[in-house]
Design an enzyme around this catalytic site. Sequence first.
Site, PDB file in Angstrom:
ATOM      1  N   GLY A 312       0.784  -1.217   0.000  1.00  0.00           N
ATOM      2  CA  GLY A 312       0.000   0.000   0.000  1.00  0.00           C
ATOM      3  C   GLY A 312       0.823   1.278   0.000  1.00  0.00           C
ATOM      4  O   GLY A 312       1.934   1.344  -0.549  1.00  0.00           O
ATOM      5  N   SER A 313       0.291   2.281   0.655  1.00  0.00           N
ATOM      6  CA  SER A 313       0.791   3.655   0.518  1.00  0.00           C
ATOM      7  C   SER A 313       2.185   3.893   1.072  1.00  0.00           C
ATOM      8  O   SER A 313       2.735   4.980   0.871  1.00  0.00           O
ATOM      9  CB  SER A 313      -0.184   4.620   1.192  1.00  0.00           C
ATOM     10  OG  SER A 313      -1.441   4.591   0.545  1.00  0.00           O
ATOM     11  N   VAL A 314       2.761   2.928   1.765  1.00  0.00           N
ATOM     12  CA  VAL A 314       4.150   3.097   2.222  1.00  0.00           C
ATOM     13  C   VAL A 314       5.094   3.256   1.034  1.00  0.00           C
ATOM     14  O   VAL A 314       6.220   3.752   1.188  1.00  0.00           O
ATOM     15  CB  VAL A 314       4.595   1.904   3.102  1.00  0.00           C
ATOM     16  CG1 VAL A 314       3.863   1.912   4.431  1.00  0.00           C
ATOM     17  CG2 VAL A 314       4.391   0.573   2.375  1.00  0.00           C
ATOM     18  N   PHE A 315       4.653   2.878  -0.166  1.00  0.00           N
ATOM     19  CA  PHE A 315       5.491   2.994  -1.364  1.00  0.00           C
ATOM     20  C   PHE A 315       5.493   4.422  -1.943  1.00  0.00           C
ATOM     21  O   PHE A 315       6.332   4.739  -2.785  1.00  0.00           O
ATOM     22  CB  PHE A 315       4.990   2.017  -2.436  1.00  0.00           C
ATOM     23  CG  PHE A 315       5.760   0.730  -2.490  1.00  0.00           C
ATOM     24  CD1 PHE A 315       6.565   0.401  -3.574  1.00  0.00           C
ATOM     25  CD2 PHE A 315       5.713  -0.165  -1.435  1.00  0.00           C
ATOM     26  CE1 PHE A 315       7.281  -0.776  -3.614  1.00  0.00           C
ATOM     27  CE2 PHE A 315       6.417  -1.345  -1.458  1.00  0.00           C
ATOM     28  CZ  PHE A 315       7.215  -1.653  -2.542  1.00  0.00           C
ATOM     29  N   LYS A 316       4.577   5.260  -1.513  1.00  0.00           N
ATOM     30  CA  LYS A 316       4.450   6.571  -2.142  1.00  0.00           C
ATOM     31  C   LYS A 316       5.701   7.425  -1.988  1.00  0.00           C
ATOM     32  O   LYS A 316       6.034   8.221  -2.868  1.00  0.00           O
ATOM     33  CB  LYS A 316       3.239   7.298  -1.558  1.00  0.00           C
ATOM     34  CG  LYS A 316       1.918   6.671  -1.984  1.00  0.00           C
ATOM     35  CD  LYS A 316       0.728   7.314  -1.300  1.00  0.00           C
ATOM     36  CE  LYS A 316      -0.571   6.643  -1.758  1.00  0.00           C
ATOM     37  NZ  LYS A 316      -1.752   7.133  -1.031  1.00  0.00           N
TER      38      LYS A 316
END
Length: 593
Positions: A312-316
């Site tokens: 999820g958004s930890v990759f942003k």
Amino acid sequence: MIRTPLRPLARILKAREKGENPDVIEAENVRLRQEAEQDRARDRAEGRLLVLGMAFFFAFAVIGGRMGVLASTEAEEPRAQAQGNPIIGQRSDIVDRNGRILATNLDTYSLYAQPHHMVDPAMAAEKLLEVFPELDGERLLRDFTGDRKFLWIRRQISPEQMQAVHDIGSPGLLFGPREMRLYPNGPVAAHILGGASYGREGVSSAEVIGVAGVERQFDDYLRDPANEGAPLELSLDLTIQAAAEEVLAGGMSIMNAKGAASILMDVHTGEIISMVSLPDFDPNNRPQVLTNGDQSDSPLFNRALQGVYELGSVFKIFAVGQAMELGLLNANTMIDTRGPLQWGRFRIRDFHDYGASLSATDIIVKSSNIGTARIAMQIGGARQREFLGELGFLEATPVEMIEAPSGAPLLPRQWSEISTMTISYGHGLSTSPVHLAAGYASLLNGGLRVEPTLLRQDGPQYGDRVVSEQVSAAARSMLRQVVERGTASFGEVPGYEVGGKTGTADKPRPQGGYYDDKVISTFASVFPADDPQYVLIVTLDEPVESSGDRPRRTAGWTAVPIAAEMIRRVAPLLGLRPQIETLEPTGVTLTSN
């Protein structure tokens, strides 16, 4: 030898002249000859008796000496001799970074039977069942009364069990010395250590071999006599590992999660200080591998290393960091966030409506999927893939565990434009928490690549540069603001500047598509944010926070509080002093005497 004649002529003639009987002379000579023969026979017999007596004397002296030697030594069971290479039972210890024992050896005994030496096999089988109730009584009796000459009863027994078997008194029940592998801390660091079992076995020794984890990975080193017993030193800290397991287990229970994992890594050396996967097991009594069903449901499954998830958004932060490195934007650049963003039949939406535009910093703070996807379109698929490869996301981690290759990332079949967009916010690419920890460490330590390791290191272990120091500092600032005013507000730890990013990803269905009510929630954090030393990853599988009116599954409500408590517990143990803000005195008037 000259023999005297029985009728010497001279004496016979004289005897006749005197009128005596010559036969008397012959009789006398016969008697004298017989007496001489008897004397010689007696001498021979006495010589033989003397020799025989000396032989008996020396024989009994040797026997007596041997009995004295045996009486002065410890009693031991008979040992069967086997041909071939000797079995090496000694195995080196495994210790943590401070020299504390994680795995060691314990002298014990095995129990085996030689039924043909038993006086009463039935009684021996009955008494053994009282000591070892788990044995099959019928099979034991059948083996004892059959044709078998040898069988194992137990590979290792306790001193109390050994005494109980001694009390049975059967000559066919024998003990063999051996070493067993002991994990004195029980389930602490179970997935890392893995476990050990027996390889080649003899009645007098057994070969201890690793079956999983570092025990298997470093099996040759641990068994090598050339190391002279030198221990294997890991990067783990036993105290921190135990604290992390306790906090994560409590959080997993409170959040009603199916499983959980955490990684604590030094951002400069890549050393893994703690790796936790729950549920876990006791390597002293390692459970069997599942033969059916989902292997990830087994306590043997290492979620931190083998579990690959869409995180999820930890990759942003990787998308924004790369864009800043390429000069496409800076922290204040405004990005179009109008939505939904349409691509073919796919629609990308945000959790909330964030208006027409957000700055690059606020895209991270508010976690905008649309804004991140637009940034990824500017970067392009080829450059995105290259950057993620530099961070180690496209191959299995080099962590020194036999299970590491099974945690290889799951990549899209085609790195298309829609894949580029979804991967930027953590969907379409499945990786492990260890991958994420190494990626965050490399991005936030000043921009130098580090690889995760379970071995103690001396000083920083930097690789190639992935981003500039300025970009690394800007990324840390964005993550700090996520905690200060964004989705990770529960991540504040007094005295420690924590930065991080939340990520909540729907779990994929086995048959395709995604669940509506099952997620993987993750919080990837760095502390202290102004001078990064460690990254901490906390991942929960199917959490549900149920204290409110409706269930909450997002990372901000589930993973973040657990990570904050873990940082609060372990930061002092890591030697990090809390930063205490000193307030300027106000309203004070100085007066003179």
